[in-house]
Design a protein around this motif. Structure first.
Motif, short mmCIF file in Angstrom:
data_model
loop_
_atom_site.label_atom_id
_atom_site.label_comp_id
_atom_site.label_asym_id
_atom_site.label_seq_id
_atom_site.Cartn_x
_atom_site.Cartn_y
_atom_site.Cartn_z
N GLU A 217 1.64 -61.82 24.01
CA GLU A 217 0.51 -62.11 23.11
C GLU A 217 -0.48 -63.06 23.76
O GLU A 217 -1.70 -62.87 23.66
N ARG A 218 0.03 -64.08 24.43
CA ARG A 218 -0.87 -65.03 25.09
C ARG A 218 -1.68 -64.34 26.19
O ARG A 218 -2.87 -64.61 26.36
N THR A 219 -1.04 -63.45 26.92
CA THR A 219 -1.75 -62.72 27.97
C THR A 219 -2.80 -61.79 27.38
O THR A 219 -3.90 -61.65 27.92
N SER A 220 -2.46 -61.17 26.25
CA SER A 220 -3.42 -60.30 25.57
C SER A 220 -4.63 -61.10 25.09
O SER A 220 -5.77 -60.62 25.16
N GLU A 221 -4.38 -62.29 24.60
CA GLU A 221 -5.48 -63.13 24.12
C GLU A 221 -6.42 -63.50 25.27
O GLU A 221 -7.65 -63.55 25.10
#
Length: 217
Positions: free
Chosen positions: A162-166
Motif C-alpha cells: 500500500e505504501r508503495t502504491s501511494e
C-alpha cells in the motif's frame, strides 16, 4: 443420523450438547475465501490496465457482484454466531475492508469506461502494487488458522504494498498536473484516486489481519 432429520427429532442429549457447545462457524475459512476473491479481482484489474480490454472490465464488475454475495453471507454468519474465535469487531472489519478493495476496483474500471479513458503507465503501476497487497492478504488469511505468526508477516507485506502504491499515486499526480489539458487532468485524477482508495483498503484489511494475529499468538 439422517441429514434430513429435524431439530425436534434429534436425540435429547444431542440437542442439549449443541445448546451448551454450539458449533463455531469457520470464520477463518470464510475470510480465506473472501480474500482470494479480492485477489482475483485485483488480478483482473492489472489485466485491464495492461490491455484496456472492455471484456476484462466487465469481469471486474461481475467479480464485484460475487464479492457482495460473499460479504453478505459472511456478515449474516457473523450476526448469527453464538461465539467467534476472535473479537467480532476484528472479523467485521476484515469482511468489510476486503469487500471495499473490490468495490474500488470496480469504481476504477467503471469510470474509465464512462470517461473514455485508456490505461496508462501510472494506472498499471498502481494496479500492480494493489495486486501485490491483495495477494499478500489472501496468503495471510489462508494460513491464519494454522500459522498466525506467518500471517502477520503477510499482513506487513500488504501494508508495504500500500505504501508503495501511494508513492506511485503521488508520482502520477505530479506528472498529471503539468500543462493545460485540464479536462484530462480531472478525469485521470478521479480514476487515480479510486485506485489510491483501493490501496488504502488493502492497508485497512492488513491491519484487521494483524489485529487477529495479535490475539491468536
Amino acid at each position: 443420523m439422517d441429514d434430513n432429520q429435524t431439530e425436534d427429532n434429534k436425540p435429547i442429549f444431542r440437542r442439549l450438547y449443541e445448546r451448551v457447545f454450539p458449533t463455531v462457524a469457520d470464520f477463518f475459512g470464510m475470510l480465506a475465501e473472501q480474500s482470494a476473491n479480492a485477489a482475483e479481482t485485483t488480478r483482473l484489474l492489472v489485466e485491464f490496465m495492461e490491455t484496456g480490454d472492455v471484456s476484462v472490465s466487465q469481469r471486474v464488475r461481475d467479480d464485484e457482484h460475487e464479492a457482495d454475495r460473499i460479504k453478505a453471507a459472511n456478515l449474516s454468519v457473523l450476526s448469527d454466531a453464538f461465539s467467534t474465535p476472535v473479537d467480532r469487531e476484528d472479523l467485521f472489519r476484515a469482511i468489510t475492508t476486503l469487500d471495499d478493495i473490490v468495490n474500488y476496483c470496480k469504481s476504477t474500471v467503471v469510470e474509465m469506461d464512462m470517461l473514455n479513458l485508456q490505461p496508462d503507465k501510472h494506472s498499471l503501476q498502481m494496479a500492480l502494487h494493489i495486486r501485490e497487497g491483495a495477494d499478500a492478504l489472501a496468503k495471510g488469511f489462508a494460513r491464519l488458522a494454522t500459522d498466525p505468526a506467518a500471517a502477520g508477516i503477510d499482513a506487513n507485506a500488504a501494508r508495504k504494498a500500500e505504501r508503495t502504491s501511494e508513492k506511485a499515486y503521488r508520482r502520477a499526480i505530479v506528472e498529471l498536473f503539468q500543462g493545460d489539458d485540464y479536462l484530462n487532468m480531472f478525469k485521470r485524477r478521479e480514476t487515480y484516486r479510486h485506485m489510491s482508495n483501493a490501496a488504502d483498503r488493502v492497508a485497512d484489511a492488513a491491519r484487521a489481519l494483524n489485529n487477529i494475529v495479535v490475539k491468536l499468538c
